[in-house]
Write an enzyme that holds these catalytic residues in place. Structure first.
Site, mmCIF file in Angstrom:
data_model
loop_
_atom_site.group_PDB
_atom_site.id
_atom_site.type_symbol
_atom_site.label_atom_id
_atom_site.label_comp_id
_atom_site.label_asym_id
_atom_site.label_seq_id
_atom_site.Cartn_x
_atom_site.Cartn_y
_atom_site.Cartn_z
ATOM 1 N N GLY A 145 4.929 -9.596 38.931
ATOM 2 C CA GLY A 145 3.854 -8.383 38.981
ATOM 3 C C GLY A 145 4.365 -7.506 38.059
ATOM 4 O O GLY A 145 5.581 -7.214 37.611
ATOM 5 N N ALA A 146 3.223 -6.982 37.235
ATOM 6 C CA ALA A 146 3.518 -6.263 36.060
ATOM 7 C C ALA A 146 4.228 -5.314 35.984
ATOM 8 O O ALA A 146 5.320 -5.053 35.272
ATOM 9 C CB ALA A 146 2.111 -6.030 35.429
ATOM 10 N N ARG A 184 7.965 -12.978 29.749
ATOM 11 C CA ARG A 184 6.736 -13.459 30.180
ATOM 12 C C ARG A 184 5.674 -12.558 28.993
ATOM 13 O O ARG A 184 6.124 -11.503 29.039
ATOM 14 C CB ARG A 184 6.476 -12.795 31.698
ATOM 15 C CG ARG A 184 7.315 -13.692 32.592
ATOM 16 C CD ARG A 184 6.758 -13.412 34.300
ATOM 17 N NE ARG A 184 5.557 -14.226 34.169
ATOM 18 C CZ ARG A 184 4.797 -14.192 35.426
ATOM 19 N NH1 ARG A 184 5.300 -13.272 36.211
ATOM 20 N NH2 ARG A 184 3.649 -14.676 35.506
ATOM 21 N N ASP A 244 -2.466 -7.032 34.681
ATOM 22 C CA ASP A 244 -1.202 -7.033 33.940
ATOM 23 C C ASP A 244 -1.358 -6.494 32.732
ATOM 24 O O ASP A 244 -0.546 -6.223 32.130
ATOM 25 C CB ASP A 244 -0.964 -8.601 33.476
ATOM 26 C CG ASP A 244 -0.423 -9.218 35.085
ATOM 27 O OD1 ASP A 244 -1.194 -9.417 35.900
ATOM 28 O OD2 ASP A 244 0.990 -9.313 35.190
ATOM 29 N N ASN A 247 -5.824 -10.377 34.469
ATOM 30 C CA ASN A 247 -5.074 -10.540 35.753
ATOM 31 C C ASN A 247 -5.043 -11.929 36.071
ATOM 32 O O ASN A 247 -5.315 -12.708 35.360
ATOM 33 C CB ASN A 247 -5.947 -9.899 36.878
ATOM 34 C CG ASN A 247 -5.158 -9.704 37.960
ATOM 35 O OD1 ASN A 247 -3.832 -9.263 38.080
ATOM 36 N ND2 ASN A 247 -5.473 -9.870 39.348
HETATM 37 O O1 MRU Z 1 2.316 -14.266 37.829
HETATM 38 P P1 MRU Z 1 2.566 -12.895 38.679
HETATM 39 O O2 MRU Z 1 2.769 -13.171 40.044
HETATM 40 O O3 MRU Z 1 3.325 -11.800 37.889
HETATM 41 O O4 MRU Z 1 0.989 -12.017 38.471
HETATM 42 C C1 MRU Z 1 0.971 -10.909 39.182
HETATM 43 C C2 MRU Z 1 -0.586 -10.632 39.114
HETATM 44 O O5 MRU Z 1 -1.427 -10.888 38.520
HETATM 45 C C3 MRU Z 1 -1.063 -8.971 39.655
HETATM 46 O O6 MRU Z 1 -2.070 -9.058 40.165
HETATM 47 C C4 MRU Z 1 -0.591 -7.919 38.551
HETATM 48 O O7 MRU Z 1 0.641 -7.908 37.898
HETATM 49 C C5 MRU Z 1 -0.797 -6.599 38.964
HETATM 50 S S1 MRU Z 1 0.280 -6.152 40.120
HETATM 51 C C6 MRU Z 1 0.466 -4.562 40.509
#
Ligand code: MRU
Length: 382
Positions: free
Chosen positions: A54-55, A90, A247, A257
């Site tokens: 999650g970002a 990432r 993200d 996203n």
């Molecule tokens: O690959 P992830 O699980 O890190 O991806 C997360 C997402 O795509 C969320 O929608 C994004 O980080 C926004 S979180 C507040």
């Protein structure tokens, strides 16, 4: 947010600040376990393997990772190496680079012996600000949900307000509250009759595992659907709004996203369903305009496509036969031996498909004018 009545954040200091604690998200929803990360390398590995994800949470973990590196060696070379090591974990979420640059900007001018403590204070500030921003997003989003719910025809007023979300943009993706889920939590707590359609979000199933876990623990009515069901539900009037996280948001309002978000936006526009994107300021990349052309899309292992992870044994009968806490997390092959997979982890939804952005400063159009109206003075290099 609460787990069995106990309030949790997703990241905290342990051992007098010599390590950080996190929830191991690779084990959810089946096992709730925590991990201690005591070095920069451990923090980087936790981000890379999605123990934390999650970002916003990636950004805060990166900030604390710099603190851990500086506790071990506060010199210039250590700082530069740690920055690179964490930044390489990432590539898509801009929050990671943003948080690393923010900590680096504070500590680099200081004498080495002051750097670790300064990094700790800055990482803690980033974490606290993230909580405040997410809560504010929740309040602004709640106001929008209330308006949309009230605008429904009289015969639909008694029905639940149906929101569809993709991936996990809840408290597990941030420090607390979440971005896209914050308005949902606020609405539920305010007594709005809300129901959430949860996209499973293949290949890693952050919806089915993490969003469903979060909503269940908070008592929010929800239903998990396969990723391909959303368009059908929208055609049949069963979705009042879509809300997702991001993200990386470009200065013109393109949003990147989790893979599959773009298809949901297309279906929403085709069916006249409002499509909202919730984000804190830390997700805006002012250096980029055209998201499709310029945002680096993380390519993850094809093994996440060709296999699926879950708990074994499964189902209520199995759960009663085996103590759930000792049931194993296993990977099951889906595809024929030898069939290759391809796994882009994110996609870009162009601004023209986004009804509005919901930020900690309020709502704006997905456009440069909209974003600059909220963030006057933002520069291309911040
Ligand atoms: O690959 P992830 O699980 O890190 O991806 C997360 C997402 O795509 C969320 O929608 C994004 O980080 C926004 S979180 C507040």
């Amino acid at each position: 947010m609460n787990i069995d009545g106990k309030p949790w954040r997703t990241i905290w200091l342990e051992d007098g600040g010599r390590s950080i604690g996190v929830i191991d998200q690779t084990q959810l929803p089946h096992h709730f376990t925590t991990r201690s990360l005591a070095s920069c390398a451990a923090a980087a590995e936790a981000i890379r393997t999605m123990v934390v994800r999650g970002a916003p949470l990636i950004g805060v973990t990166g900030a604390y990772g710099l603190m851990l590196a500086l506790q071990a060696d506060p010199g210039d070379e250590s700082l530069a190496l740690a920055f690179e090591q964490l930044n390489a974990t990432r590539p898509t979420a801009i929050n990671l680079r943003w948080a690393l640059e923010r900590v680096n900007g504070v500590v680099a001018p200081l004498p080495p012996e002051q750097r670790a403590d300064a990094a700790k204070a800055e990482a803690a500030a980033i974490a606290d600000e993230d909580v405040a921003m997410c809560e504010a997003i929740g309040s602004h989003g709640l106001a929008i949900f209330r308006q949309l719910a009230a605008a429904r025809p009289p015969e639909r007023q008694r029905e639940p307000f149906n929101v569809l979300t993709h991936c996990n943009a809840g408290w597990l993706a941030t420090v607390d509250w979440g971005t896209a889920l914050a308005p949902i939590y606020k609405a539920h707590r305010a007594g709005l009759n809300i129901h959430v359609w949860v996209d499973e979000t293949r290949p890693r199933n952050q919806g089915a595992s993490l969003t469903a876990f979060e909503l269940g623990r908070e008592g929010v009515p929800h239903t998990v659907i396969v990723d391909n069901a959303g368009g059908h539900l929208m055609q049949h009037g069963q979705v009042d709004a879509v809300i997702v996280g991001t993200d990386r948001t470009t200065r013109i309002g393109d949003v990147c996203n989790k893979i599959g978000t773009y298809l949901k936006a297309l279906a929403a526009v085709d069916n006249g369903v409002p499509f909202y994107v919730a984000l804190p300021a830390s997700t805006i990349d002012w250096t980029i305009g055209d998201g499709v052309a310029e945002i680096p899309i993380e390519a993850r292992s094809p093994g996440e496509v060709t296999a699926i992870q879950g708990r074994w044994p499964s189902g209520p009968a199995a759960a009663s036969a085996v103590e759930p806490s000792t049931a194993g997390i296993v990977s099951v092959q889906l595809t024929p031996d030898g069939s290759p997979g391809f796994n882009p982890a994110f996609d870009v939804t162009p601004a023209r498909l986004v009804t509005a952005l919901i930020t900690e400063r309020g709502m704006c159009s997905a456009s440069e004018e909209g974003l600059r109206g909220l963030y006057a003075g933002a520069k291309e290099n911040n």
